[in-house]
Design a protein around this motif. Sequence first.
Motif, PDB file in Angstrom:
ATOM      1  N   LEU A 183       0.335 -16.923  17.143  1.00  0.00           N
ATOM      2  CA  LEU A 183      -0.801 -17.801  17.402  1.00  0.00           C
ATOM      3  C   LEU A 183      -1.974 -17.002  17.954  1.00  0.00           C
ATOM      4  O   LEU A 183      -3.135 -17.250  17.618  1.00  0.00           O
ATOM      5  N   SER A 184      -1.676 -16.025  18.806  1.00  0.00           N
ATOM      6  CA  SER A 184      -2.715 -15.142  19.328  1.00  0.00           C
ATOM      7  C   SER A 184      -3.305 -14.287  18.220  1.00  0.00           C
ATOM      8  O   SER A 184      -4.534 -14.160  18.092  1.00  0.00           O
ATOM      9  N   TYR A 185      -2.457 -13.729  17.373  1.00  0.00           N
ATOM     10  CA  TYR A 185      -2.947 -12.896  16.273  1.00  0.00           C
ATOM     11  C   TYR A 185      -3.763 -13.708  15.270  1.00  0.00           C
ATOM     12  O   TYR A 185      -4.755 -13.225  14.716  1.00  0.00           O
ATOM     13  N   VAL A 204      -6.497  -2.838  10.838  1.00  0.00           N
ATOM     14  CA  VAL A 204      -6.715  -3.196  12.237  1.00  0.00           C
ATOM     15  C   VAL A 204      -5.373  -3.367  12.935  1.00  0.00           C
ATOM     16  O   VAL A 204      -4.455  -3.996  12.389  1.00  0.00           O
ATOM     17  N   ILE A 205      -5.262  -2.812  14.134  1.00  0.00           N
ATOM     18  CA  ILE A 205      -4.072  -3.039  14.963  1.00  0.00           C
ATOM     19  C   ILE A 205      -4.502  -3.810  16.199  1.00  0.00           C
ATOM     20  O   ILE A 205      -5.405  -3.397  16.928  1.00  0.00           O
ATOM     21  N   VAL A 206      -3.865  -4.955  16.414  1.00  0.00           N
ATOM     22  CA  VAL A 206      -4.152  -5.790  17.571  1.00  0.00           C
ATOM     23  C   VAL A 206      -3.028  -5.607  18.582  1.00  0.00           C
ATOM     24  O   VAL A 206      -1.846  -5.757  18.248  1.00  0.00           O
ATOM     25  N   ALA A 207      -3.403  -5.278  19.813  1.00  0.00           N
ATOM     26  CA  ALA A 207      -2.440  -5.081  20.895  1.00  0.00           C
ATOM     27  C   ALA A 207      -2.507  -6.281  21.838  1.00  0.00           C
ATOM     28  O   ALA A 207      -3.468  -6.428  22.604  1.00  0.00           O
ATOM     29  N   HIS A 208      -1.529  -7.159  21.733  1.00  0.00           N
ATOM     30  CA  HIS A 208      -1.413  -8.309  22.629  1.00  0.00           C
ATOM     31  C   HIS A 208      -0.585  -7.852  23.823  1.00  0.00           C
ATOM     32  O   HIS A 208       0.649  -7.800  23.765  1.00  0.00           O
ATOM     33  N   LEU A 209      -1.273  -7.475  24.896  1.00  0.00           N
ATOM     34  CA  LEU A 209      -0.603  -6.888  26.052  1.00  0.00           C
ATOM     35  C   LEU A 209      -0.668  -7.846  27.236  1.00  0.00           C
ATOM     36  O   LEU A 209      -1.732  -8.085  27.815  1.00  0.00           O
ATOM     37  N   ASN A 211       2.443 -10.098  30.073  1.00  0.00           N
ATOM     38  CA  ASN A 211       3.804 -10.020  30.588  1.00  0.00           C
ATOM     39  C   ASN A 211       4.788  -9.916  29.428  1.00  0.00           C
ATOM     40  O   ASN A 211       5.805  -9.228  29.511  1.00  0.00           O
ATOM     41  N   GLY A 212       4.476 -10.599  28.341  1.00  0.00           N
ATOM     42  CA  GLY A 212       5.107 -10.352  27.051  1.00  0.00           C
ATOM     43  C   GLY A 212       4.112  -9.544  26.231  1.00  0.00           C
ATOM     44  O   GLY A 212       2.909  -9.813  26.288  1.00  0.00           O
ATOM     45  N   ALA A 213       4.567  -8.565  25.495  1.00  0.00           N
ATOM     46  CA  ALA A 213       3.624  -7.669  24.810  1.00  0.00           C
ATOM     47  C   ALA A 213       4.140  -7.320  23.423  1.00  0.00           C
ATOM     48  O   ALA A 213       5.338  -7.140  23.210  1.00  0.00           O
ATOM     49  N   SER A 214       3.191  -7.231  22.486  1.00  0.00           N
ATOM     50  CA  SER A 214       3.523  -6.784  21.138  1.00  0.00           C
ATOM     51  C   SER A 214       2.267  -6.281  20.467  1.00  0.00           C
ATOM     52  O   SER A 214       1.164  -6.399  21.007  1.00  0.00           O
ATOM     53  N   MET A 215       2.430  -5.705  19.279  1.00  0.00           N
ATOM     54  CA  MET A 215       1.307  -5.260  18.460  1.00  0.00           C
ATOM     55  C   MET A 215       1.497  -5.761  17.042  1.00  0.00           C
ATOM     56  O   MET A 215       2.631  -5.955  16.579  1.00  0.00           O
ATOM     57  N   CYS A 216       0.376  -5.940  16.369  1.00  0.00           N
ATOM     58  CA  CYS A 216       0.403  -6.389  14.984  1.00  0.00           C
ATOM     59  C   CYS A 216      -0.559  -5.555  14.158  1.00  0.00           C
ATOM     60  O   CYS A 216      -1.737  -5.419  14.514  1.00  0.00           O
ATOM     61  N   ALA A 217      -0.060  -4.976  13.076  1.00  0.00           N
ATOM     62  CA  ALA A 217      -0.895  -4.248  12.129  1.00  0.00           C
ATOM     63  C   ALA A 217      -1.368  -5.217  11.064  1.00  0.00           C
ATOM     64  O   ALA A 217      -0.559  -5.903  10.430  1.00  0.00           O
ATOM     65  N   MET A 218      -2.695  -5.299  10.871  1.00  0.00           N
ATOM     66  CA  MET A 218      -3.280  -6.239   9.919  1.00  0.00           C
ATOM     67  C   MET A 218      -4.083  -5.516   8.853  1.00  0.00           C
ATOM     68  O   MET A 218      -4.755  -4.525   9.140  1.00  0.00           O
ATOM     69  N   LYS A 219      -4.016  -6.043   7.657  1.00  0.00           N
ATOM     70  CA  LYS A 219      -4.899  -5.634   6.570  1.00  0.00           C
ATOM     71  C   LYS A 219      -5.361  -6.916   5.882  1.00  0.00           C
ATOM     72  O   LYS A 219      -4.547  -7.807   5.623  1.00  0.00           O
ATOM     73  N   ASN A 220      -6.646  -7.009   5.598  1.00  0.00           N
ATOM     74  CA  ASN A 220      -7.212  -8.265   5.093  1.00  0.00           C
ATOM     75  C   ASN A 220      -6.920  -9.419   6.041  1.00  0.00           C
ATOM     76  O   ASN A 220      -6.726 -10.560   5.622  1.00  0.00           O
ATOM     77  N   ARG A 221      -6.841  -9.085   7.340  1.00  0.00           N
ATOM     78  CA  ARG A 221      -6.598 -10.047   8.416  1.00  0.00           C
ATOM     79  C   ARG A 221      -5.269 -10.782   8.270  1.00  0.00           C
ATOM     80  O   ARG A 221      -5.104 -11.904   8.732  1.00  0.00           O
ATOM     81  N   GLN A 222      -4.311 -10.128   7.617  1.00  0.00           N
ATOM     82  CA  GLN A 222      -2.959 -10.649   7.489  1.00  0.00           C
ATOM     83  C   GLN A 222      -1.975  -9.650   8.079  1.00  0.00           C
ATOM     84  O   GLN A 222      -2.199  -8.441   8.065  1.00  0.00           O
ATOM     85  N   ALA A 316       2.168   2.034   8.566  1.00  0.00           N
ATOM     86  CA  ALA A 316       2.317   0.824   7.760  1.00  0.00           C
ATOM     87  C   ALA A 316       0.999   0.427   7.109  1.00  0.00           C
ATOM     88  O   ALA A 316       0.989  -0.227   6.065  1.00  0.00           O
ATOM     89  N   LEU A 317      -0.120   0.826   7.731  1.00  0.00           N
ATOM     90  CA  LEU A 317      -1.441   0.489   7.213  1.00  0.00           C
ATOM     91  C   LEU A 317      -2.023   1.576   6.321  1.00  0.00           C
ATOM     92  O   LEU A 317      -2.963   1.329   5.571  1.00  0.00           O
ATOM     93  N   GLY A 318      -1.491   2.795   6.438  1.00  0.00           N
ATOM     94  CA  GLY A 318      -2.056   3.914   5.686  1.00  0.00           C
ATOM     95  C   GLY A 318      -3.372   4.401   6.258  1.00  0.00           C
ATOM     96  O   GLY A 318      -4.202   4.980   5.557  1.00  0.00           O
ATOM     97  N   GLY A 319      -3.565   4.184   7.551  1.00  0.00           N
ATOM     98  CA  GLY A 319      -4.795   4.601   8.220  1.00  0.00           C
ATOM     99  C   GLY A 319      -5.173   3.591   9.278  1.00  0.00           C
ATOM    100  O   GLY A 319      -4.439   2.627   9.536  1.00  0.00           O
ATOM    101  N   LEU A 320      -6.334   3.793   9.895  1.00  0.00           N
ATOM    102  CA  LEU A 320      -6.738   2.921  10.985  1.00  0.00           C
ATOM    103  C   LEU A 320      -8.255   2.825  11.045  1.00  0.00           C
ATOM    104  O   LEU A 320      -8.952   3.842  11.024  1.00  0.00           O
TER     105      LEU A 320
END
Length: 394
Positions: A183-185, A204-209, A211-222, A316-320
């Motif tokens: 939902l955050s992503y 794009v890599i989004v870092a949701h940091l 008390n619970g933390a994760s990251m999501c790699a996105m391309k085309n905002r997916q 996973a994204l092939g770049g940043l």
Amino acid sequence: MTDVVLVLNAGSSSIKFAVYPSGTNTVPLIRGKVAGVGRDPVFSAVRADGTAIDMVMPKNIDAAADHEALISLLLDWLAEHRADRRLVAVGHRVVHGGRDFLKPVIVDDSVLSQLEQLIPLAPLHQPHNLAAIRAISRLQPTVPQVACFDTSFHQTQDRLAQLFALPRDLSDEGIIRYGFHGLSYEYIAGILPDHLGERAEGRVIVAHLGNGASMCAMKNRQSVATSMGFTALDGLMMGRRCGALDAGVVLYLMQSKGLNATEIETLLYRRCGLLGVSGISNNMRELERSDDPKAREAIELFCFRAASVLGGLVTALGGLDAIVFTAGIGENSALVRKLICDRLACFGVDLDPNSNEGNSPRIGSVQSSIDVLVLPTDEEIVISNATNETVALG
């Protein structure tokens, strides 16, 4: 009479809530929180302009009041606070949707039963998410409820990103990587064009940091890949969770230390992470204020692990093209952002110290080849919009 949608995010010790006018992309009329569930609850709320609302609640609230009792008080207060508002739907954050729930869904007895089967995969969250749904069902049985899932956003990942290297029959049973904080992503993906323009469709890599933390790699905002997997234990080091762990450690704890499954669950979900390493607190602000070397070590391990995971997601994204920091720690800790980004200089990441210290939306320097952003997340508006669309309001 104004139709309103109530959004609930029920956790083990708190219930976050927001009240929106019916219709998508609206501004909340009220945001609030019930803190201290089960141990002396405290209600607080603010209006859309940020001014505090005096929430006069009964003085004889049971200190051990459960979710249903507190939600009942909340509904009574909302009805009394503005009698010209009619509750037409309730939207809930539900952490785990498993393989069957790929989009928001109206909750009925069958859906609730299926979601209960997923409690072992999210023991810190799912029971409390469902407790709020049951409470509304008993208190307002004619009001439709919509479950919005943290796992749904990651359904765009390809099969390789979802698989563990387990026997195929176990994967076919659903032991795969689901990912969380969706939902955050989803919210961040929606606002990226406002900050990055065409680059929002890039890597794009989004870092949701938090008390619970994760990251999501996105391309085309997916979602292309994410750090969390089958459960919310995986990936980054967190406030009380260890993150990725050699499975042999679990076997060792069982075979050599004699711990049973319940004891291991308590250890991994509640006694590890920042709290376990520091021995002081799971709160990043407290650790940053501490002069205890164990506190500093916990912070540095948190950042080392985060930078390492982020580097892995680049493949996973092939770049940043951009990094986005969000959630409580990501939005507010300049130290954490600096320690992470210092380790990412090899990718061309460079921070502007003043912008970083000021929690500015853009914290990358003019020399940085990677955009670095700090964007507040808003899971509640995502839930409100989904609730409106699912029950066809407005």
